[in-house]
Design an enzyme around this catalytic site. Structure first.
Site, PDB file in Angstrom:
ATOM      1  CG  HIS A 146      -0.338   0.188   2.517  1.00 16.58           C
ATOM      2  ND1 HIS A 146       0.352  -0.816   3.166  1.00 16.58           N
ATOM      3  CD2 HIS A 146      -0.276   1.264   3.339  1.00 16.58           C
ATOM      4  CE1 HIS A 146       0.801  -0.362   4.329  1.00 16.58           C
ATOM      5  NE2 HIS A 146       0.435   0.896   4.458  1.00 16.58           N
ATOM      6  CG  ASP A 147       2.555   3.245   2.981  1.00  7.70           C
ATOM      7  OD1 ASP A 147       1.598   3.899   2.536  1.00  7.70           O
ATOM      8  OD2 ASP A 147       2.773   3.123   4.202  1.00  7.70           O
ATOM      9  CE  LYS A 150       4.068   6.840   3.157  1.00  7.31           C
ATOM     10  NZ  LYS A 150       4.026   6.495   4.608  1.00  7.31           N
ATOM     11  CG  HIS A 175       1.959   7.647  -0.410  1.00  3.39           C
ATOM     12  ND1 HIS A 175       1.482   8.537   0.526  1.00  3.39           N
ATOM     13  CD2 HIS A 175       1.467   6.430  -0.041  1.00  3.39           C
ATOM     14  CE1 HIS A 175       0.760   7.887   1.422  1.00  3.39           C
ATOM     15  NE2 HIS A 175       0.728   6.613   1.103  1.00  3.39           N
ATOM     16  CG  HIS A 199      -3.956   3.357   1.493  1.00 11.77           C
ATOM     17  ND1 HIS A 199      -3.262   3.532   0.308  1.00 11.77           N
ATOM     18  CD2 HIS A 199      -3.121   3.782   2.478  1.00 11.77           C
ATOM     19  CE1 HIS A 199      -2.063   4.033   0.575  1.00 11.77           C
ATOM     20  NE2 HIS A 199      -1.957   4.202   1.881  1.00 11.77           N
ATOM     21  CG  HIS A 200      -3.806   7.814   2.860  1.00 13.74           C
ATOM     22  ND1 HIS A 200      -3.692   7.839   4.231  1.00 13.74           N
ATOM     23  CD2 HIS A 200      -2.641   7.285   2.379  1.00 13.74           C
ATOM     24  CE1 HIS A 200      -2.499   7.347   4.573  1.00 13.74           C
ATOM     25  NE2 HIS A 200      -1.861   7.006   3.471  1.00 13.74           N
ATOM     26  CG  ASP A 228      -2.099   2.698   6.490  1.00  9.05           C
ATOM     27  OD1 ASP A 228      -0.938   2.393   6.833  1.00  9.05           O
ATOM     28  OD2 ASP A 228      -2.378   3.753   5.890  1.00  9.05           O
TER      29      ASP A 228
END
Length: 286
Positions: A146-147, A150, A175, A199-200, A228
């Site tokens: 998921h990240d 970055k 990201h 997801h954010h 998360d």
């Protein structure tokens, strides 16, 4: 046995051999890790089901009954070799992705292990509602990756101990989209792109990057978001120490009330972390 060449592409083995059966030889071959993925075809004049079951249990990939036509054997081998090549490519893609996650976590010293913990936690949440295997795999893989966006963010920005400047925050907030672009290039990771991208996002539309709201955010994404946030709150960050479980759950519950996170997802999170007392960072295996 120790002198088997590593360049073998396939193994043909008769069931009836002078000093041992083909099944016994196959068991020995498969005991060597470097040989386990090599396709094996057993050749036999026996038609009994028991012998075939024993061969498959030992690791055979196919059976050819003697007498056979050479073209039949060639076609069987070609199919197995193509399948093996496909699996090798999938494994290569997975290894590349794992390396990219490792690079991200090396840049952000405060989130080492975060991706794996999120993957384990969200998979445990999925098990609580008996998600089918395909969705479980999607959840777990999305947690791991998921990240990944970055990877293009400067480590100084990721590790800054104080508040981020507006320009730095804008970089950080890109990201999810960057990760979606990276993962969207590969068929294997295409199913997780919406989860990584969203997801954010918040249910009330106040999240990022697209300000999605309500039903625009999938249930799997809602699970991932809660997992998360929980792991972020219970981990050390450059600007604060890790929070205890109760405090983290309290914050997320308050954000549910604000309209950010899904209530059902939060209840699943709460149930899992309470069952896995000290989940803290031991994690739950998928």
């Amino acid at each position: 046995m120790g002198s088997f060449p590593i360049f073998l592409s396939s193994i043909l083995c008769c069931i009836m051999l002078p000093e041992m059966t083909g099944v016994e030889l196959l068991r020995r071959v498969k005991s060597f890790p470097r040989l386990r993925s090599i396709p094996v075809v057993l050749l036999t004049a026996m038609e009994d089901l028991e012998s075939k079951n024993a061969g498959f249990a030992a690791g055979a990939d196919d059976y050819v009954t003697k007498p056979f036509q050479p073209v039949e054997l060639c076609l069987r081998l070609r199919g197995l070799l193509r399948l093996n090549e496909y699996h090798d490519r999938l494994e290569e893609v997975d290894n590349i992705l794992k390396s990219m996650v490792a690079i991200v976590e090396a840049k952000d010293v405060y989130t080492k292990g975060h991706s794996l913990r999120v993957a384990q936690l969200v998979a445990a949440m999925g098990r609580e509602v008996n998600l089918e295997e395909e969705k479980m795999e999607t959840l777990y893989r999305a947690g791991l990756l998921h990240d990944i966006g970055k990877i293009v963010v400067d480590s100084g920005c990721l590790n800054k101990p104080g508040p981020l400047e507006p320009k730095e925050m804008a970089v950080i907030r890109r990201h999810p989209e960057t990760g979606a672009v990276i993962l969207g290039q590969m068929q294997r990771t295409a199913p997780i792109v919406p989860l990584v991208r969203d997801h954010h996002e918040h249910l009330d539309g106040s999240g990022y990057p697209a300000g999605k709201r309500g039903q625009e955010i999938s249930f799997l994404t809602r699970l991932l978001s809660c997992a998360d946030v929980y792991d972020a709150l219970t981990s050390d960050r450059p600007y604060r120490k890790a929070m205890p479980r109760e405090s983290a759950l309290g914050i997320i519950e308050a954000e549910v009330a604000k309209g950010w996170w899904d209530l059902e997802a939060f209840r699943l999170l709460e149930r899992v972390v309470e069952m896995e007392e000290g989940y803290g960072h031991a994690g739950v295996n998928y």
